[in-house]
Write an enzyme that holds these catalytic residues in place. Structure first.
Site, PDB file in Angstrom:
ATOM      1  N   LYS A  29       0.784  -1.603   0.011  1.00  0.00           N
ATOM      2  CA  LYS A  29      -0.413   0.450  -0.144  1.00  0.00           C
ATOM      3  C   LYS A  29       0.511   1.068   0.118  1.00  0.00           C
ATOM      4  CE  LYS A  29      -3.940   2.219   2.433  1.00  0.00           C
ATOM      5  NZ  LYS A  29      -4.612   1.914   4.177  1.00  0.00           N
TER       6      LYS A  29
ATOM      7  N   ASP B 154      -2.455  10.630  -5.868  1.00  0.00           N
ATOM      8  CA  ASP B 154      -1.045  11.015  -6.176  1.00  0.00           C
ATOM      9  C   ASP B 154      -0.395   8.797  -6.131  1.00  0.00           C
ATOM     10  OD1 ASP B 154      -0.425   9.911  -3.480  1.00  0.00           O
ATOM     11  OD2 ASP B 154       0.650  12.074  -3.190  1.00  0.00           O
ATOM     12  N   GLY B 155      -1.442   8.042  -5.819  1.00  0.00           N
ATOM     13  CA  GLY B 155      -0.284   6.521  -5.127  1.00  0.00           C
ATOM     14  C   GLY B 155       0.049   6.822  -4.057  1.00  0.00           C
TER      15      GLY B 155
ATOM     16  N   ARG C 146       0.465  -5.420   3.703  1.00  0.00           N
ATOM     17  CA  ARG C 146      -0.626  -5.866   3.734  1.00  0.00           C
ATOM     18  C   ARG C 146      -0.407  -7.138   4.240  1.00  0.00           C
ATOM     19  NH1 ARG C 146      -5.655  -1.102   3.827  1.00  0.00           N
ATOM     20  NH2 ARG C 146      -5.332  -1.749   1.695  1.00  0.00           N
TER      21      ARG C 146
ATOM     22  N   ARG D  67     -13.555  -6.603  -0.979  1.00  0.00           N
ATOM     23  CA  ARG D  67     -14.373  -5.741  -0.312  1.00  0.00           C
ATOM     24  C   ARG D  67     -16.549  -5.881  -0.334  1.00  0.00           C
ATOM     25  NH1 ARG D  67     -10.858  -2.094   1.167  1.00  0.00           N
ATOM     26  NH2 ARG D  67      -8.919  -2.555   0.273  1.00  0.00           N
TER      27      ARG D  67
ATOM     28  N   ASP E 152     -16.156   0.228   0.705  1.00  0.00           N
ATOM     29  CA  ASP E 152     -15.423  -0.047  -0.065  1.00  0.00           C
ATOM     30  C   ASP E 152     -14.269  -0.256   0.683  1.00  0.00           C
ATOM     31  OD1 ASP E 152     -15.700   2.558   0.201  1.00  0.00           O
ATOM     32  OD2 ASP E 152     -13.100   3.092  -0.179  1.00  0.00           O
ATOM     33  N   ASN E 153     -14.404  -0.337   2.326  1.00  0.00           N
ATOM     34  CA  ASN E 153     -14.080  -0.349   3.405  1.00  0.00           C
ATOM     35  C   ASN E 153     -14.367  -1.504   4.955  1.00  0.00           C
ATOM     36  OD1 ASN E 153     -12.007   1.717   2.560  1.00  0.00           O
ATOM     37  ND2 ASN E 153     -13.031   3.283   3.749  1.00  0.00           N
TER      38      ASN E 153
HETATM   39  P1  AMP Z   1      -9.843   5.407   1.872  1.00  0.00           P
HETATM   40  O1  AMP Z   1     -10.993   6.032   2.239  1.00  0.00           O
HETATM   41  O2  AMP Z   1      -8.611   5.922   2.457  1.00  0.00           O
HETATM   42  O3  AMP Z   1      -9.150   4.081   2.132  1.00  0.00           O
HETATM   43  O4  AMP Z   1      -9.802   5.480   0.080  1.00  0.00           O
HETATM   44  C1  AMP Z   1     -10.686   5.651  -1.035  1.00  0.00           C
HETATM   45  C2  AMP Z   1     -10.422   5.612  -1.917  1.00  0.00           C
HETATM   46  O5  AMP Z   1      -9.622   6.391  -2.622  1.00  0.00           O
HETATM   47  C3  AMP Z   1      -9.715   4.282  -2.778  1.00  0.00           C
HETATM   48  O6  AMP Z   1     -10.513   3.542  -3.570  1.00  0.00           O
HETATM   49  C4  AMP Z   1      -8.080   4.624  -2.313  1.00  0.00           C
HETATM   50  O7  AMP Z   1      -7.239   4.026  -3.077  1.00  0.00           O
HETATM   51  C5  AMP Z   1      -8.044   6.338  -3.154  1.00  0.00           C
HETATM   52  N1  AMP Z   1      -7.095   6.580  -2.374  1.00  0.00           N
HETATM   53  C6  AMP Z   1      -7.129   6.965  -0.969  1.00  0.00           C
HETATM   54  N2  AMP Z   1      -6.022   7.488  -1.037  1.00  0.00           N
HETATM   55  C7  AMP Z   1      -5.086   8.210  -2.809  1.00  0.00           C
HETATM   56  C8  AMP Z   1      -4.286   8.234  -2.748  1.00  0.00           C
HETATM   57  N3  AMP Z   1      -2.970   8.540  -2.386  1.00  0.00           N
HETATM   58  N4  AMP Z   1      -3.687   7.921  -3.607  1.00  0.00           N
HETATM   59  C9  AMP Z   1      -4.934   7.327  -5.011  1.00  0.00           C
HETATM   60  N5  AMP Z   1      -5.850   6.810  -4.794  1.00  0.00           N
HETATM   61  C10 AMP Z   1      -5.647   7.020  -3.610  1.00  0.00           C
HETATM   62 MG    MG Z   2     -10.162   2.504   1.356  1.00  0.00          MG
END
Ligand code: AMP
Ligand code: MG
Length: 512
Positions: free
Chosen positions: A119, A131-132, A182, A189, A265-266
């Protein structure tokens, strides 16, 4: 330190990537984006053991490169999964692994199969505006909490290690990059199902459901092969997910854990705690506590979690309807949620209070307890932990509990009722106290403890002033304390204490 010539070569993890090879529609194959000069911040020897690895190996550059995404191990088939979801109650459309890659699946030490995911490994087709990347701060938090939850006995994805890099990452301020590896039997999910249902890919939806049944639902799978499955089998899958989710919520509530972003999604299809972001453990009890600064409406406040878990199961049910076919079957399956939650939550509360058998008046006992705790914001963890010192015969053991309340009279009134209730059980004090201390943790990952470890790892002192070097040892010490949360140990008093005054200003948001 070891020189390059002493480094053992990467052990050949034997990859067998069932999810990556299930169906091209499950996501996108792509390689991680390298990070410069990775260094080890922390590693879990327990997770290393689960993978049959010597944790010392993780210090070597070959492993650092694998975790940082600089090297794809032989046999791995990195992919980003596509999913969708409801975020804060609203349909969010296509999401997906925007900053994580599944490397593949390996055999654990005990023969069970585990997936490895990195991650913070760079952008993917699902990154949207992101930014991934992940920053060191949030990666240390995810690492510590995954391992802390596992030690508490709460289902969770695990974390093998955190690797950092000096590559700057822009959030509210400039931070540095990190990657967490992880480890989980699956990262599927609710949102994976919602994606295929929403975009009318019902054949793929069925492939995914059959995969989950064949791999993780032996009882349903035993009824017959995928080709013969009817709506009843998919309803049984829904029922099992509802049960696991309800059971997870009961456990979260019992330790005062707030997830912070319970979007669909979580939510793990296996009922694991997943995607640690702006989570928190309750310090002073507040049923309405919101741990995520971004959640202004309090949708995911502490007391809301069990209801949100159920709402999320309804969203999953809707996604599974093309396979289940019959609304009554789906409703019946969903009814398992409340039944499971109520049963498990009551059992956990009874155990926390040291009570062996339920009594008709217990609801009043519990509600008056929470009322008094709420009014005084009594420390959640210490309240239950100290309860084991309360003696049914006299008030001599009440002091440490009483001290947690501003309203001492309210505490005394409740303690008198509780002592009378204990007397009806006729269990020896020492025996009850020992049993209570096995279910009421002393050490949990309070925000300020994570913050101190993060500051030290970022080259700051515990108070936040710059020091001469980055110090990762506090992450390790904290991991050690949290790895045996029920066992009081000398020298760890600071990890059991209530937060210091400065910590009341700490806030955590979705920014990670
Ligand atoms: P989260 O609520 O943190 O689980 O993220 C929700 C969505 O946003 C998921 O699809 C994550 O992969 C995406 N995401 C969160 N932070 C980033 C990031 N810095 N770069 C790209 N995708 C992100
Ligand atoms: Mg998430």
């Amino acid at each position: 330190m070891s020189t390059a010539t002493e480094q053992p070569s990467l052990p050949t993890l034997s990859f067998d990537n069932r999810f990556a090879n299930l169906d091209p529609a499950m996501g996108s194959r792509l390689a991680p984006v390298p990070l410069p000069d990775p260094y080890l911040v922390a590693a879990s020897s327990q997770v290393a053991g689960m993978l049959g690895l010597d944790p010392r190996m993780l210090q070597f550059s070959e492993w650092l490169d694998v975790i940082a995404g600089n090297r794809v191990p032989e046999g791995a088939q990195p992919m980003a999964a596509v999913y969708a979801g409801h975020q804060f109650g609203v349909w969010a459309g296509r999401l997906g692994d925007g900053r994580a890659l599944l490397l593949g699946e390996v055999a654990g030490h005990d023969g069970s199969r585990l997936e490895l995911q990195i991650k913070g490994s760079g952008p993917t087709p699902y990154s949207r505006m992101g930014d991934g990347r992940a920053v060191l701060r949030s990666s240390i938090r995810e690492f510590l909490c995954s391992e802390a939850m596992a030690a508490l006995g709460i289902p969770t994805t695990r974390a093998l290690a955190v690797v950092g890099s000096d590559q700057p990452i822009l959030r509210e301020t400039v931070e540095t990059a990190a990657v967490v590896m992880r480890v989980s039997p699956s990262f599927v999910r609710f949102g994976n199902f919602e994606y295929f249902a929403h975009f009318n890919q019902h054949q793929t939806l069925r492939v995914l459901a059959d995969y989950v049944i064949d791999r993780y639902e032996p009882e349903i799978a035993a009824r017959g092969p995928a080709a013969t499955r009817t709506g009843a089998s998919y309803a049984a899958l829904l029922e099992n997910v509802a049960r696991r989710t309800a059971s997870l919520m009961a456990k979260w509530q019992s330790v005062g854990f707030c997830h912070g972003v319970m979007n669909t999604d979580n939510m793990s299809i296996l009922g694991l705690t997943i995607d640690y972001g702006p989570f928190g453990f309750l310090d002073g009890f507040d049923a309405n506590h919101i741990c995520n600064h971004t959640d202004q409406q309090g949708r995911y406040a502490y007391a809301m979690q069990p209801g949100v878990g159920e709402w999320n199961c309804f969203a999953l049910a809707q996604a599974l309807m093309p396979l289940i076919g019959d609304v009554d079957l789906a409703k019946q399956a969903l009814s398992a949620y409340r039944e499971t939650y109520d049963r498990e939550h009551s059992a956990l509360l009874l155990a926390k209070l040291g009570l062996r058998s339920a009594h008709p008046d217990d609801d009043t006992l519990m509600s008056s307890m929470f009322e008094a705790m709420q009014a005084s914001h009594a420390d959640f963890t210490l309240f239950f932990r100290r309860l084991s010192g309360v003696n049914p015969d006299d008030a001599s053991g009440d002091g440490p509990v009483r001290d947690l309340f501003i309203d001492r009279a309210a505490a005394d009134a409740w303690l008198a009722v509780y002592r009378a209730r204990l007397a009806t059980e006729g269990v020896a004090q020492a025996e009850r106290a020992a049993a209570m201390n096995r279910v009421n943790p002393l050490y949990v990952l309070r925000n300020h403890l994570a913050e101190i470890a993060i500051r030290r790892a970022s080259g700051l002192s515990a108070e936040g002033s710059p020091t001469s070097e980055r110090d990762y040892t506090e992450v390790g010490r904290l991991l050690e304390a949290l790895s045996s949360p029920y066992e009081e140990r000398r020298g760890l008093e600071a990890y059991a204490a209530q937060p210091p005054a400065w910590a009341s200003h700490l806030s955590v948001s979705c920014s990670s």
